[in-house]
Design a protein around this motif. Structure first.
Motif, PDB file in Angstrom:
ATOM      1  N   LEU A 142       0.825  -1.202   0.000  1.00  9.44           N
ATOM      2  CA  LEU A 142       0.000   0.000   0.000  1.00  9.44           C
ATOM      3  C   LEU A 142       0.863   1.258   0.000  1.00  9.44           C
ATOM      4  O   LEU A 142       0.620   2.193  -0.768  1.00  9.44           O
ATOM      5  N   CYS A 201      -9.334  -3.594  -0.707  1.00 10.71           N
ATOM      6  CA  CYS A 201      -8.619  -4.819  -0.329  1.00 10.71           C
ATOM      7  C   CYS A 201      -9.323  -5.527   0.821  1.00 10.71           C
ATOM      8  O   CYS A 201      -9.455  -6.761   0.821  1.00 10.71           O
ATOM      9  N   THR A 257      -3.292  -7.429  -1.209  1.00  9.05           N
ATOM     10  CA  THR A 257      -2.633  -6.159  -1.550  1.00  9.05           C
ATOM     11  C   THR A 257      -1.627  -6.269  -2.700  1.00  9.05           C
ATOM     12  O   THR A 257      -1.551  -5.340  -3.516  1.00  9.05           O
TER      13      THR A 257
END
Length: 338
Positions: A262, A297, A316
């Motif tokens: 992320l 997600c 992810t």
């Protein structure tokens, strides 16, 4: 970015947050969720009421703040080091937090019962590991003037922390290793409703502090020498950036585990979306896109038809890896740091 872009991004974020309230590993009727959210939870199944209020709402808020925090941390590190592959874990802060949790879970084993005391001790261990690692990095930042050298030091600190984690895993019991492995898979559902105020306060403070660094971040796009000529104290700015990224990374890793990709991929997604590296626009877009990506997600992790949940770090990379590959392949065609 045009107003319609902000509107679309905001509506997407609200839609994903609402979807996280209505969708989960346990099927709850749409009308019952509406009743619970409107304050009529006493009229529905108490189990459904508990799931929505005590699990899904905290989980949705946690996902939003965790995604925004990691994305902003990644953006600041990429700008500070002028490296598109820099991320929150690159300075070893995530590894330090993981080491702190490993000491608690693998040595003391205090979280094995799933007790509140055990959970708090794991959070304390993660914070302690993050603070120690951050202190080492700040100490080196006062000696090293080169951001590249500091980046290498952070990588080495991360290797040392991972080595210690490997040793702890080797000598720990199978039960403790299993518990630590589950924590390492990442999870946005570990923040309870009672712990949510602390998580929100610390995350919001870190995000607010990041907005105060917009001007020096824009100056660093021109290089450290140009930033210094513009009156920016590069060394002090570097320490402030480390403190901010360390705080954001520590709070997320403490509660949610070492969430991957992320912080690395979302800043690139934001740059590609707006076609600019101006942090006056890029930073708020990164916040919104980080929160939206984390919510998406988290939504994909739920499998109501199986009654289970996929580990977060299994989802992810599906979004992060293609973005990073695209950046690597097209780096010569993409002007990020200008």
């Amino acid at each position: 970015m045009k107003p319609v872009g902000w509107l679309i991004l905001s509506l997407l974020l609200l839609g994903l947050f609402a979807a996280n309230l209505f969708w989960g590993s346990v099927s709850v009727p749409f009308g019952s969720v509406v009743d619970i959210l409107s304050g009529n939870g006493d009229a529905v199944n108490p189990t459904w009421n508990f799931i929505v209020t005590q699990s899904r709402i905290p989980q949705g808020v946690t996902a939003m703040l965790a995604g925004a925090s990691l994305a902003v941390a990644g953006l600041m590190l990429q700008t500070a080091f002028g490296n598109p592959l820099a991320g929150p874990s690159i300075l070893g802060i995530t590894s330090g937090a993981s080491l702190g949790v490993a000491v608690v879970m693998l040595s003391a084993g205090s979280v094995i019962g799933g007790t509140v005391a055990g959970s708090l001790s794991a959070v304390a261990g993660a914070f302690a590991g993050s603070i120690v690692t951050l202190g080492i990095i700040i100490l080196f930042s006062s000696v090293l003037r080169s951001s590249v050298m500091l980046l290498i030091v952070g990588i080495m600190v991360g290797y040392v922390a991972n080595s210690a984690i490997t040793l702890l895993n080797f000598f720990a019991s199978a039960q403790n290793v299993f518990a630590y492995t589950l924590w390492g898979m990442g999870d946005f559902s570990s923040v309870t409703l009672g712990e949510l105020p602390l998580f929100v306060s610390v995350s919001a403070a870190g995000l607010f502090f990041s907005f105060l660094l917009v001007k020096p971040l824009n100056a660093l796009l021109l290089g450290e020498r140009y930033a210094a000529n513009l009156g920016v104290n590069v060394r002090r700015t570097r320490v402030m950036l480390l403190l901010c990224t360390g705080l954001l990374t520590a709070i997320v890793t403490s509660y949610c585990g070492p969430v991957s990709f992320l912080g690395l991929a979302v800043p690139h997604m934001a740059r590609l979306a707006i076609g600019s590296s101006n942090h006056n626009v890029l930073l708020p877009v990164t916040v919104l896109m980080g929160a939206a990506t984390a919510l998406l997600c988290n939504l994909l992790c739920s499998l109501p038809w199986q009654g289970g949940v996929i580990p977060l770090n299994a989802v992810t990379p599906i979004f992060g890896a293609p973005v990073i590959i695209y950046v690597i392949v097209n780096r010569s065609k993409i002007e990020y740091f200008n």
